[in-house]
Design an enzyme around this catalytic site. Structure first.
Site, PDB file in Angstrom:
ATOM      1  N   LYS A 163      36.986  34.228 -25.453  1.00 48.16           N
ATOM      2  CA  LYS A 163      37.907  34.920 -24.546  1.00 48.16           C
ATOM      3  C   LYS A 163      37.178  35.319 -23.259  1.00 48.16           C
ATOM      4  CE  LYS A 163      37.049  39.359 -26.806  1.00 48.16           C
ATOM      5  NZ  LYS A 163      37.542  40.275 -27.846  1.00 48.16           N
ATOM      6  N   ARG A 182      44.961  49.640 -32.384  1.00 49.47           N
ATOM      7  CA  ARG A 182      45.116  48.862 -31.174  1.00 49.47           C
ATOM      8  C   ARG A 182      46.227  47.856 -31.480  1.00 49.47           C
ATOM      9  NH1 ARG A 182      39.881  46.022 -28.445  1.00 49.47           N
ATOM     10  NH2 ARG A 182      40.330  44.553 -30.119  1.00 49.47           N
ATOM     11  N   TYR A 206      20.709  53.527   0.561  1.00 45.75           N
ATOM     12  CA  TYR A 206      21.817  54.440   0.873  1.00 45.75           C
ATOM     13  C   TYR A 206      21.679  55.738   0.095  1.00 45.75           C
ATOM     14  CZ  TYR A 206      24.566  50.720   3.112  1.00 45.75           C
ATOM     15  OH  TYR A 206      25.023  49.745   3.946  1.00 45.75           O
ATOM     16  N   MET A 253      25.708  46.451  -1.717  1.00 50.88           N
ATOM     17  CA  MET A 253      26.605  45.327  -1.983  1.00 50.88           C
ATOM     18  C   MET A 253      25.857  44.020  -2.200  1.00 50.88           C
ATOM     19  SD  MET A 253      29.709  43.802   0.317  1.00 50.88           S
ATOM     20  CE  MET A 253      30.820  45.172   0.174  1.00 50.88           C
TER      21      MET A 253
HETATM   22  C1  LIG Z   1      36.659  40.170 -28.934  1.00 49.76           C
HETATM   23  C2  LIG Z   1      37.051  40.054 -30.344  1.00 49.76           C
HETATM   24  C3  LIG Z   1      36.133  39.620 -31.305  1.00 49.76           C
HETATM   25  C4  LIG Z   1      34.683  39.408 -30.977  1.00 49.76           C
HETATM   26  O1  LIG Z   1      34.062  40.656 -30.827  1.00 49.76           O
HETATM   27  P1  LIG Z   1      32.500  40.778 -30.528  1.00 49.76           P
HETATM   28  O2  LIG Z   1      32.234  42.230 -30.605  1.00 49.76           O
HETATM   29  O3  LIG Z   1      32.300  40.237 -29.146  1.00 49.76           O
HETATM   30  O4  LIG Z   1      31.825  39.974 -31.545  1.00 49.76           O
HETATM   31  C5  LIG Z   1      36.586  39.431 -32.585  1.00 49.76           C
HETATM   32  N1  LIG Z   1      37.880  39.660 -32.920  1.00 49.76           N
HETATM   33  C6  LIG Z   1      38.780  40.100 -32.030  1.00 49.76           C
HETATM   34  C7  LIG Z   1      40.179  40.354 -32.465  1.00 49.76           C
HETATM   35  C8  LIG Z   1      38.406  40.316 -30.724  1.00 49.76           C
HETATM   36  O5  LIG Z   1      39.307  40.753 -29.836  1.00 49.76           O
END
Ligand SMILES: *Cc1c(COP(=O)(O)O)cnc(C)c1O
Length: 365
Positions: A35, A130, A257, A305
């Site tokens: 993802k 969630r 800065y 930046m």
């Molecule tokens: C992002 C995610 C994972 C992976 O989590 P990590 O902590 O990056 O290993 C697994 N299952 C779900 C549902 C996720 O959203």
């Protein structure tokens, strides 16, 4: 000449880290979680290195389409399922497996016309609050899915809130075991933290599929309790640049800065072509670790930046053009884990790798 900043994606390290997930969960199948554009690495860049996975898990339908365009014919799991009814058409067309985490998604499926029945992963809210159905609603949702001609196989999934810490996963595992007791189907519970810390010794947590994400990208899910060396993981992303200037300062002078850093003695400092517009965290204050020519030193003052300053005391010979490693692999075998930089900025490796800016050229090596 372009600015000297570059990101490197280490394909050998991706393959290595995926193998570590397999070792940690023997006999389980492995979803490589890709993802967020493979945690900022780029799906197209990581694909070859990770194609030994049993499947890819993600949540953006366009990313799923990109994986099919790379000719991946194996399983793809949509971790958040469909966002609207017409997403089911893409699931049918691309053979995507999808999570069902609320009743409306069952309604959509019941109204969906398809020749090809879908594989779905029914998600339990086991306590993270969630996504997922609550335990009381779980069995009736399963029964509804089980009666649908649009469904050919039902698997079960839940997600841990505390696999990386002392609270642990036990209450969530108990709720999952209860809710799914006697129901036929494959099961998946573990993210990286649960895979590394628990899956080797706990078959309930290992189950049929594990879902490692962050560990694949060379960050320790339970840092600072454990680091990547402890888990045998390798950095998969290097952010590197060069010194573009050197300043010789007298005692009592300030840097950057806000003049937040003041020298106590004569000091050579380097100015690095990297700033927050490259994805380097602005909240990384004085003392954030950084490598110059592979030698560990620290940042000084505020990140701006396009530039940041570093202490050249441990590398007195460094000149403009010297290689600077912001995180990842440095010269001569030096390593600066992204987790250490993230900690200094009050965040996680996850956020830093996902925030790599578009203007940084990326090389796959
Ligand atoms: C992002 C995610 C994972 C992976 O989590 P990590 O902590 O990056 O290993 C697994 N299952 C779900 C549902 C996720 O959203």
């Amino acid at each position: 000449m372009p600015r000297p900043i570059q990101a490197l994606i280490h394909t050998d390290a991706l393959t290595h880290n995926l193998a570590r997930a397999r070792d940690a969960a023997p006999d389980a199948r492995v979803w490589a979680v890709v993802k967020a554009n493979a945690y900022g690495h780029g799906i197209e860049r990581v694909f070859q290195a990770l194609r030994g996975a049993d499947g890819f898990a993600l949540l953006d339908l366009d990313e799923a389409r990109r994986l099919r365009e790379l000719d991946w014919r194996g399983p793809i799991l949509l971790l958040e399922g469909c966002f609207e009814p017409r997403d089911l058409e893409l699931c049918s067309r691309l053979d995507l497996w999808h999570v069902i985490h609320r009743e409306a998604q069952i309604d959509w499926l019941a109204a969906h016309k398809t020749q090809q029945p879908h594989r779905v992963f029914l998600k339990l809210n086991s306590g993270m609050n969630r996504l997922g159905l609550r335990p009381q609603a779980f069995r009736s949702a399963w029964a509804r899915l089980n009666a649908l001609p649009q469904v050919d196989e039902i698997s079960f999934v839940t997600h841990f809130a505390d696999a990386d810490g002392p609270r642990g996963v036990e209450p969530q595992v108990q709720r999952f075991l209860e809710a799914t007791a006697d129901l036929p189907g494959e099961r998946s519970l573990s993210n990286s933290a649960a895979t590394l810390r628990l899956a080797g010794t706990d078959a309930r947590v290992r189950a049929d599929w594990v879902r490692p994400g962050i560990m694949v990208y060379g960050s320790a899910p339970d840092f600072p309790e454990n680091d990547i060396a402890h888990w045998g993981l390798q950095p998969t992303m290097t952010l590197r640049s060069q010194l573009i200037a050197v300043q010789q300062l007298q005692p009592g002078e300030t840097v950057g800065y806000g003049s937040t850093f003041t020298t106590q003695q004569p000091m050579r400092i380097g100015v690095v072509a990297c700033g927050y517009a490259d994805g380097y965290p602005r909240h990384a204050g004085t003392g954030t670790p950084v490598l110059v020519e592979g030698v560990r030193t620290r940042t000084l003052g505020r990140v701006s930046m396009d530039m940041l300053a570093v202490d050249l005391s441990p590398v007195p010979a460094a000149q403009p053009g010297a290689e600077v490693t912001l995180w990842g692999r440095g010269p001569r075998g030096a390593v600066l884990p992204i987790d250490e930089v993230a900690q200094a900025a009050g965040t996680l490796g996850y956020e830093l790798m996902c925030a790599l800016a578009l203007r940084v050229p990326v090389l796959t090596v």
